[in-house]
Scaffold this active site. Sequence first.
Site, PDB file in Angstrom:
ATOM      1  CE  LYS A  53      -2.392   1.343   3.672  1.00  0.00           C
ATOM      2  NZ  LYS A  53      -3.013   1.841   4.406  1.00  0.00           N
ATOM      3  CB  SER A  69      -1.808   2.849 -16.919  1.00  0.00           C
ATOM      4  OG  SER A  69      -1.625   4.569 -17.066  1.00  0.00           O
ATOM      5  CE1 TYR A 102      -1.323   0.167 -17.884  1.00  0.00           C
ATOM      6  CE2 TYR A 102      -3.837   0.254 -18.549  1.00  0.00           C
ATOM      7  CZ  TYR A 102      -2.163   0.667 -18.802  1.00  0.00           C
ATOM      8  OH  TYR A 102      -2.462   1.263 -19.667  1.00  0.00           O
TER       9      TYR A 102
END
Length: 170
Positions: A53, A69, A102
């Site tokens: 994270k 993205s 992504y």
Amino acid sequence: PPRPEPAERPAPRPRAVSRFPRLRRLPLQPVRNDSFLFPRRRPTMLREALFAKIHYAVVTECTVEYTGSIVIDQDLLDATGMAVNEKVLIGDCENGNRFETYVLPGDRGTGVIGINGAAARLSGIGHRVIILAFCRLTPDELARHRPKVIICDANNRIAETIEYDPPANV
């Protein structure tokens, strides 16, 4: 004594016409019980867990005219172990929006956090975001897994690094 006359036989039922006349039915094969020779492993259940994270990163750029993205500073990727092209979940702390995309690598040391494509409409420059990556683990792996957490300062530099302890109840 006289023989009774035979009753009329019913007409034979017509045979069903197959829709697939060239196919013939194969006889059933007996089932081999050779599991003692070839033991099968039971399928392993995978559990989804937090992998890494990046907490409170500040969005530095939003580009709608892009295929999609999130661009993340390479230093942050290295510190968390996140990989290029990895699927991530992003939560915007300013408006509560959550979206998946992504990862693309950003220039090292620049502190860049750039949200591209349609997701750029769900966030904004200056918004604080939380970037989460997940993994699938077997129960044995989960018992030893230690997710990495990076807390960023206002310039997207690493202010603190935390490793969560493995769960005690696996």
